[in-house]
Motif scaffolding. Structure first.
Motif, PDB file in Angstrom:
ATOM      1  N   GLU A 189     -72.811  38.909 105.124  1.00 61.91           N
ATOM      2  CA  GLU A 189     -71.531  39.333 105.112  1.00 61.91           C
ATOM      3  C   GLU A 189     -70.319  39.369 106.615  1.00 61.91           C
ATOM      4  N   GLN A 190     -70.722  39.217 108.059  1.00 60.57           N
ATOM      5  CA  GLN A 190     -70.164  39.619 109.442  1.00 60.57           C
ATOM      6  C   GLN A 190     -70.196  38.106 109.632  1.00 60.57           C
ATOM      7  N   ARG A 191     -70.631  36.777 109.475  1.00 60.89           N
ATOM      8  CA  ARG A 191     -70.738  35.386 109.664  1.00 60.89           C
ATOM      9  C   ARG A 191     -69.306  35.455 109.801  1.00 60.89           C
ATOM     10  N   ILE A 192     -68.561  33.649 111.006  1.00 60.73           N
ATOM     11  CA  ILE A 192     -67.256  33.711 110.901  1.00 60.73           C
ATOM     12  C   ILE A 192     -67.509  33.282 111.363  1.00 60.73           C
ATOM     13  N   GLY A 193     -68.217  31.513 110.537  1.00 65.75           N
ATOM     14  CA  GLY A 193     -67.895  29.950 110.612  1.00 65.75           C
ATOM     15  C   GLY A 193     -67.335  29.593 109.968  1.00 65.75           C
ATOM     16  N   GLN A 194     -66.531  28.416 109.761  1.00 65.42           N
ATOM     17  CA  GLN A 194     -65.524  28.189 109.174  1.00 65.42           C
ATOM     18  C   GLN A 194     -66.409  27.907 108.061  1.00 65.42           C
ATOM     19  N   LEU A 195     -67.227  27.382 107.516  1.00 65.82           N
ATOM     20  CA  LEU A 195     -67.582  27.551 106.675  1.00 65.82           C
ATOM     21  C   LEU A 195     -68.462  29.198 105.594  1.00 65.82           C
ATOM     22  N   ASP A 196     -68.630  29.556 106.595  1.00 65.39           N
ATOM     23  CA  ASP A 196     -69.566  30.599 106.392  1.00 65.39           C
ATOM     24  C   ASP A 196     -67.552  31.439 105.858  1.00 65.39           C
ATOM     25  N   ARG A 197     -66.906  31.648 106.062  1.00 61.67           N
ATOM     26  CA  ARG A 197     -65.611  31.789 106.091  1.00 61.67           C
ATOM     27  C   ARG A 197     -65.021  31.414 104.055  1.00 61.67           C
ATOM     28  N   LYS A 198     -65.116  30.055 104.107  1.00 60.24           N
ATOM     29  CA  LYS A 198     -64.865  29.506 102.714  1.00 60.24           C
ATOM     30  C   LYS A 198     -65.998  29.994 101.357  1.00 60.24           C
ATOM     31  N   LEU A 199     -67.441  30.171 102.145  1.00 66.44           N
ATOM     32  CA  LEU A 199     -68.745  31.049 102.020  1.00 66.44           C
ATOM     33  C   LEU A 199     -68.821  32.407 100.777  1.00 66.44           C
ATOM     34  N   ARG A 200     -67.592  33.554 101.731  1.00 67.18           N
ATOM     35  CA  ARG A 200     -67.516  34.875 101.587  1.00 67.18           C
ATOM     36  C   ARG A 200     -66.440  34.682 100.510  1.00 67.18           C
ATOM     37  N   VAL A 201     -65.148  33.481 100.613  1.00 69.11           N
ATOM     38  CA  VAL A 201     -64.485  33.604  99.206  1.00 69.11           C
ATOM     39  C   VAL A 201     -64.922  33.156  98.139  1.00 69.11           C
ATOM     40  N   ILE A 202     -66.158  32.127  97.853  1.00 74.02           N
ATOM     41  CA  ILE A 202     -66.729  31.163  96.834  1.00 74.02           C
ATOM     42  C   ILE A 202     -67.141  33.114  96.399  1.00 74.02           C
ATOM     43  N   ASN A 203     -68.195  33.569  97.269  1.00 77.58           N
ATOM     44  CA  ASN A 203     -69.193  34.554  96.820  1.00 77.58           C
ATOM     45  C   ASN A 203     -67.762  35.504  96.225  1.00 77.58           C
ATOM     46  N   GLU A 204     -67.274  35.871  96.530  1.00 72.80           N
ATOM     47  CA  GLU A 204     -65.958  37.094  96.001  1.00 72.80           C
ATOM     48  C   GLU A 204     -65.558  36.909  94.579  1.00 72.80           C
ATOM     49  N   ASN A 205     -65.570  35.039  94.266  1.00 76.46           N
ATOM     50  CA  ASN A 205     -64.724  35.034  93.776  1.00 76.46           C
ATOM     51  C   ASN A 205     -65.338  33.949  91.969  1.00 76.46           C
ATOM     52  N   MET A 206     -66.725  34.007  92.717  1.00 75.59           N
ATOM     53  CA  MET A 206     -67.324  33.146  91.740  1.00 75.59           C
ATOM     54  C   MET A 206     -68.428  33.561  91.258  1.00 75.59           C
ATOM     55  N   ASN A 207     -68.805  34.490  89.995  1.00 76.19           N
ATOM     56  CA  ASN A 207     -70.196  34.766  89.747  1.00 76.19           C
ATOM     57  C   ASN A 207     -71.415  34.056  88.786  1.00 76.19           C
ATOM     58  N   SER A 208     -70.699  33.093  88.285  1.00 74.28           N
ATOM     59  CA  SER A 208     -71.255  32.382  87.017  1.00 74.28           C
ATOM     60  C   SER A 208     -72.350  31.042  88.829  1.00 74.28           C
ATOM     61  N   GLU A 209     -73.169  31.135  88.390  1.00 72.97           N
ATOM     62  CA  GLU A 209     -74.273  30.146  89.139  1.00 72.97           C
ATOM     63  C   GLU A 209     -73.402  28.937  89.341  1.00 72.97           C
ATOM     64  N   ARG A 210     -73.830  28.292  88.051  1.00 75.06           N
ATOM     65  CA  ARG A 210     -72.879  26.993  88.021  1.00 75.06           C
ATOM     66  C   ARG A 210     -71.764  26.872  89.023  1.00 75.06           C
ATOM     67  N   TYR A 211     -70.312  27.141  88.433  1.00 77.87           N
ATOM     68  CA  TYR A 211     -69.771  27.406  88.856  1.00 77.87           C
ATOM     69  C   TYR A 211     -69.561  27.837  90.309  1.00 77.87           C
ATOM     70  N   TRP A 212     -70.108  28.841  91.329  1.00 78.27           N
ATOM     71  CA  TRP A 212     -70.651  29.259  91.901  1.00 78.27           C
ATOM     72  C   TRP A 212     -71.193  28.166  93.839  1.00 78.27           C
ATOM     73  N   PHE A 213     -72.092  27.543  91.914  1.00 83.52           N
ATOM     74  CA  PHE A 213     -72.796  25.850  93.167  1.00 83.52           C
ATOM     75  C   PHE A 213     -71.658  24.662  92.715  1.00 83.52           C
ATOM     76  N   ASP A 214     -70.425  24.965  92.219  1.00 84.23           N
ATOM     77  CA  ASP A 214     -69.440  23.826  91.953  1.00 84.23           C
ATOM     78  C   ASP A 214     -68.932  23.692  93.576  1.00 84.23           C
ATOM     79  N   TRP A 215     -68.176  25.016  93.077  1.00 85.95           N
ATOM     80  CA  TRP A 215     -67.145  24.900  94.575  1.00 85.95           C
ATOM     81  C   TRP A 215     -67.883  24.880  95.304  1.00 85.95           C
ATOM     82  N   VAL A 216     -69.544  25.858  95.847  1.00 91.77           N
ATOM     83  CA  VAL A 216     -70.344  24.902  96.933  1.00 91.77           C
ATOM     84  C   VAL A 216     -69.817  24.046  97.803  1.00 91.77           C
ATOM     85  N   VAL A 217     -71.001  22.647  96.600  1.00 88.46           N
ATOM     86  CA  VAL A 217     -71.091  21.433  96.506  1.00 88.46           C
ATOM     87  C   VAL A 217     -68.613  21.283  97.397  1.00 88.46           C
ATOM     88  N   LYS A 218     -68.030  21.432  96.942  1.00 89.70           N
ATOM     89  CA  LYS A 218     -66.450  21.582  97.408  1.00 89.70           C
ATOM     90  C   LYS A 218     -66.486  21.969  98.842  1.00 89.70           C
TER      91      LYS A 218
END
Length: 329
Positions: A189-218
C-alpha cells in the motif's frame, strides 16, 4: 576495474543495516527461482542469447565471469556462493564506492524516487499529493481515497501510459519492494514506483482475477527500463517479477501459477533490457567458438554490438529502440 574476490571482501565493511532490515526478503536467491523463470530473466531479446556481465567485478571467479561473457543459470544458481549477486544495499561499503568510481553507479534513496515520481504524477493529474503525502523527515504516507472516482474509466489511460527509467540500475523508480536507504520492506500500500502506482490503480478497480491479470499485463507492457551492467539488470528484472507476485498474493491470497509468472517474465525480458545508453546498442560480448579443437588457442569469438530491440506490444513486433527514440525527438 573492481574485482569481487575474497581478498577484496575481507577488506570491506558490511554496511550498517536498520534493525528491521529483512535481508532474506530483499536478497533474491537465484537458485530458488524456477529454472524456466530464471532462464527467461537472463535472456537478451536483442541478441537471442543471454545478457552479459558487462563488468569485470566477478572475473575473480573465473574466465566465464568476465565482462564480455553471458550470464547463465549454471554460473549463478549453482555457484557455491548463493549470494553472488546482491542488491547494492547489501554490498560491502568499499565495493559500493568502487562501483561508483568505475561504473558511475549512483545510489538513489527511495524518498527521492518518490518525490520525482510525485512530480510526474502532478503533471499527469494536474494536482499534487495524488498517491501519497510527503513528511518533513523524508517519509511518506499513502493517500486513503481511491486514485480514480468509482465508475471512471480514466484509470485505463493511466495504466497504459508509457514510462521509461533510463540507466535503471535495480529499477528503484519503477518498483520499490524495499527502502533503499535502510533495507526495510515497504508494504504494498505504501510503494512508490511508477509500476507500483499502476498496480495500485488496478487493485482498486479490478476484482475479477481474469481481468485483473489482463490489466497487469498491460501495465507491464507499458513500463520500460534499460541498464548496462548485467548484475543490476538481473536484479531489476527480479524486482519487477516479485512485484507482480507480491501484488497477486496481496489481491488474491495465493501465489500466481507458473504460467502467469512466465508471461510476466517474458514481458520483463523485453521491456527491461541491456543497452549502452550512449550508442543505443548492446554491449560487445564473446561466445564460445563451436569449431575450436584441442590445438585452437582462440576459444572465444568476439561478438559485435547491435542496435537494441524492444517489443511494440500494440503491433506485437520488435522494433529498434533507436527508431522509437528518434520519433520522439
Amino acid at each position: 576495474m573492481a574485482v569481487l574476490d575474497q581478498k577484496n571482501i575481507k577488506k570491506c565493511k558490511i554496511p550498517e543495516m536498520d534493525a528491521n532490515c529483512d535481508i532474506a526478503a530483499i536478497d533474491i536467491i537465484e537458485r530458488d527461482l524456477h529454472k524456466d523463470i530464471l532462464d527467461i530473466l537472463l535472456q537478451d531479446k536483442s541478441t537471442g542469447r543471454n545478457i552479459l556481465w558487462a563488468c569485470d567485478d566477478y572475473s575473480g571467479y573465473g574466465c566465464k565471469y568476465k565482462s564480455g561473457c553471458q550470464i547463465t543459470r549454471d554460473l549463478i544458481a549453482r555457484h557455491k556462493n548463493k549470494n553472488l549477486i546482491q542488491p547494492r544495499i547489501l554490498k560491502e561499503k568499499c565495493y559500493q564506492k568502487e562501483r561508483t568510481r568505475t561504473h558511475a553507479e549512483v545510489f538513489t534513496p527511495s524518498w527521492i524516487c518518490n518525490e520525482m515520481n510525485n512530480y510526474c504524477d502532478e503533471e499527469w493529474f494536474g494536482r499534487s499529493n495524488v498517491f501519497n503525502n510527503v513528511n518533513d523527515d523524508h517519509t511518506w504516507l499513502a493517500t486513503n481515497e481511491p486514485i480514480f472516482p468509482s465508475g471512471s474509466n480514466q484509470w485505463h489511460k493511466y495504466v497504459l501510459s508509457k514510462r521509461l527509467e533510463i540507466t535503471c540500475g535495480e529499477a528503484p523508480y519503477l518498483v520499490s519492494p524495499y527502502d533503499t536507504t535502510n533495507g526495510k520492506i515497504i508494504p504494498i500500500e505504501q510503494r512508490i514506483g511508477q509500476l507500483d502506482r499502476k498496480l495500485r490503480v488496478i487493485n482498486e478497480n479490478m476484482n475479477s482475477e481474469r481481468y485483473w491479470f489482463d490489466w497487469v499485463v498491460k501495465a507491464y507492457q507499458s513500463t520500460y527500463g534499460y541498464e548496462y551492467q548485467g548484475d543490476n539488470l538481473l536484479l531489476a528484472r527480479e524486482n519487477l517479477l516479485y512485484t507482480f507476485i507480491d501484488n497477486y498474493k496481496f489481491k488474491f491470497g495465493s501465489e500466481p501459477n507458473i504460467q502467469k509468472q512466465k508471461k510476466i517474465a517474458q514481458i520483463i525480458a523485453w521491456n527491461i533490457w541491456q543497452m549502452d545508453g550512449l550508442s543505443d546498442c548492446t554491449p560487445t560480448g564473446t561466445i564460445d567458438n563451436p569449431n575450436r579443437n584441442l590445438f585452437d588457442t582462440t576459444e572465444l569469438q568476439t561478438t559485435l554490438s547491435m542496435p537494441c530491440s524492444i517489443m511494440d506490444w500494440e503491433n506485437n513486433r520488435p522494433v529498434y529502440f533507436k527508431d522509437i527514440k528518434k520519433d520522439q525527438e
